[in-house]
Design an enzyme around this catalytic site. Structure first.
Site, PDB file in Angstrom:
ATOM      1  N   LYS A  51      30.102 -13.632  76.032  1.00 44.45           N
ATOM      2  CA  LYS A  51      29.417 -12.554  76.736  1.00 44.45           C
ATOM      3  C   LYS A  51      29.660 -11.193  76.077  1.00 44.45           C
ATOM      4  O   LYS A  51      28.922 -10.248  76.312  1.00 44.45           O
ATOM      5  CB  LYS A  51      29.821 -12.520  78.205  1.00 44.45           C
ATOM      6  CG  LYS A  51      29.265 -13.714  78.972  1.00 44.45           C
ATOM      7  CD  LYS A  51      29.457 -13.598  80.468  1.00 44.45           C
ATOM      8  CE  LYS A  51      28.825 -14.761  81.199  1.00 44.45           C
ATOM      9  NZ  LYS A  51      29.578 -16.039  81.062  1.00 44.45           N
TER      10      LYS A  51
HETATM   11  C1  LIG Z   1      28.933 -17.315  81.198  1.00 45.13           C
HETATM   12  C2  LIG Z   1      29.590 -18.503  80.590  1.00 45.13           C
HETATM   13  C3  LIG Z   1      28.904 -19.726  80.367  1.00 45.13           C
HETATM   14  C4  LIG Z   1      27.487 -19.943  80.818  1.00 45.13           C
HETATM   15  O1  LIG Z   1      26.573 -19.238  80.043  1.00 45.13           O
HETATM   16  P1  LIG Z   1      25.073 -19.026  80.521  1.00 45.13           P
HETATM   17  O2  LIG Z   1      24.442 -18.150  79.518  1.00 45.13           O
HETATM   18  O3  LIG Z   1      25.161 -18.404  81.888  1.00 45.13           O
HETATM   19  O4  LIG Z   1      24.456 -20.389  80.585  1.00 45.13           O
HETATM   20  C5  LIG Z   1      29.561 -20.754  79.721  1.00 45.13           C
HETATM   21  N1  LIG Z   1      30.851 -20.623  79.346  1.00 45.13           N
HETATM   22  C6  LIG Z   1      31.544 -19.480  79.559  1.00 45.13           C
HETATM   23  C7  LIG Z   1      32.967 -19.420  79.134  1.00 45.13           C
HETATM   24  C8  LIG Z   1      30.941 -18.379  80.176  1.00 45.13           C
HETATM   25  O5  LIG Z   1      31.659 -17.258  80.390  1.00 45.13           O
END
Ligand SMILES: *Cc1c(COP(=O)(O)O)cnc(C)c1O
Length: 434
Positions: free
Chosen positions: A107
């Protein structure tokens, strides 16, 4: 470029509104009016380009009409200050490590790009841009880190007192500078309610130039397609990768679809989920049935109504058959995930986090069903973020905490304690932010 709502193609806005508003008023999601492709020239050369050059080309394809090249280059370079290395467990089994950013999860790519683009879009306004965010843990940390020291911006984070982990709290409270943490005597829902109320308060919202750092903001998706291209070119020439994406809200997978749309040769996508398998069930049966989420050990994927699903549908012209021929769905239990964490460690000496482990299981199954295919599994977070699960499977203190996280743990916590009363919060904002 103009942007429209997935709920109403005639509701059109410019880039600034799509980014600063985050969500159209009709509760759809913003999509670009036309989906860009990268020219043949790019695809001739991309194997020799740097990660930053790839990022700049992709960002230009989406935002080049609205943001000057030199500004966009700065935004991209500021976003990618760390690599996304591709690790081969075996010649057909690759792990794309997306946790080398400051908050140890993929993210960081989206949040850092969004922060810089928002700052750019508001740079001629004499007012500061104020990002107001309620968090139950991780999102607030990624947003705080992304906006930290970005000129013209400040962040006010509300978090529930006593309900986030010690390290998470430090990610919110130890940065200082333009990041302010409010420790609310209440629940996450109380924090969320205060933020909502602030946006509804027209006078406050306009005078403070408020924006949200919503996870479905379009500017968080585009930078996530950078690393699909960056990783694919590291495979032997002519090999088309199968991307396996551990998914919750499906932003990461949607970014992969954008990369393919740009022209990246991709064999197939695999949507890997935990027991929250709404999308795998849809791919199998053609019926989309959102439902309340259930708690699992890969908790960032505990989503029962994935917010980017409508974007995926839009990209496939709302055709189930089209989506099905591009994406396979697979779901795994916590028990299977725990076994996988141990197996990846014992077979390859590699520590994989619970989210990546779900992906690794799906990749293995896909290769079994399609011999000769080469998978790239997105490792979405560093295992050190999940000490309880990792300690239980690999032994106590088996995972080293990266220095960038350990440093934060020794910084002092600075937060303002407030009760959950709206008027108290409003008075605090008026006294401290306006
Ligand atoms: C947010 C997140 C996901 C999921 O990602 P999306 O884009 O919402 O499908 C998977 N793994 C981790 C560690 C995350 O923080």
């Amino acid at each position: 470029m103009k942007y429209h709502s997935t709920n109403n193609a005639s509701h059109q806005v410019d880039l600034k509104e799509a980014i600063l508003r985050s969500l159209p008023p009709d509760n759809g999601l913003y999509m670009p009016n036309s989906l860009p492709t990268l020219p043949e020239d790019f695809w001739k050369n991309y194997r020799n380009m740097s990660f930053k050059e790839i990022g700049f080309a992709v960002a230009s394809a989406f935002f080049g009409e609205d943001v000057a090249a030199e500004d966009l280059r700065k935004i991209v370079n500021g976003t990618i200050e760390f690599d996304a290395p591709l690790v081969a467990l075996s010649p057909d089994d690759h792990i794309l490590e997306l946790f080398h950013g400051p908050t140890l999860a993929f993210k960081d790519f989206g949040a850092r790009f969004m922060a810089r683009l928002m700052a750019h879009l508001t740079k001629n306004e004499d007012r500061m841009l104020t990002v107001l965010v309620a968090t139950s843990g991780d999102t607030g940390g990624a947003v705080a880190s992304a906006f930290h020291n970005v000129p013209g911006t400040r962040v006010v984070i509300l978090y529930p007192k006593g309900k986030v982990s010690g390290l998470q709290e430090k990610q919110l409270t130890a940065l200082g500078g333009n990041i302010t943490a409010l420790e609310i005597d209440g629940s996450f829902d109380d924090c969320q309610a205060l933020v909502k109320q602030a946006f509804l308060d027209r006078e406050l919202s306009e005078r403070m130039n408020l924006t949200s750092a919503n996870s479905i903001n379009l500017s968080r998706l585009v930078p996530q397609s950078f690393y699909y291209i960056h990783s694919a070119r590291q495979l032997p020439e002519g090999v088309k990768p199968v991307f396996v994406v551990p998914s919750g809200n499906f932003g990461n997978l949607t970014a992969g679809l954008l990369a393919k749309q740009l022209g990246l040769p991709v064999e197939h996508f695999v949507a890997a989920t935990n027991r929250n398998d709404v999308v795998p069930a849809y791919l199998e049966k053609g019926e989309y049935l959102p439902r309340p989420s259930v708690a699992t050990i890969s908790n960032a994927m505990d989503v029962g109504a994935p917010s980017n699903f409508v974007r995926m549908q839009a990209l496939f012209g709302n055709s189930w058959n089209e989506m099905k021929s591009n994406i396979s769905g697979m779901s795994f239990s916590d028990d299977e995930t725990r076994v996988a964490i141990r197996e990846v460690k014992s077979k390859f000496g590699y520590q994989i986090d619970p989210h990546g482990a779900v992906g690794w299981l799906a990749a293995r199954q896909y290769r079994k069903e399609h011999p000769g295919s080469m998978t790239i599994t997105l490792e979405t977070a560093h295992p050190a973020k999940f000490p309880d699960v990792m300690d239980a499977e690999l032994g106590k203190d088996s995972v080293e905490i990266p220095a960038r996280l350990a440093i934060l743990a020794n910084q002092p916590k600075v937060a303002t304690a407030l009760n959950k009363d709206w008027q108290t919060f409003r008075d605090w904002l008026t006294a401290n932010i306006l």
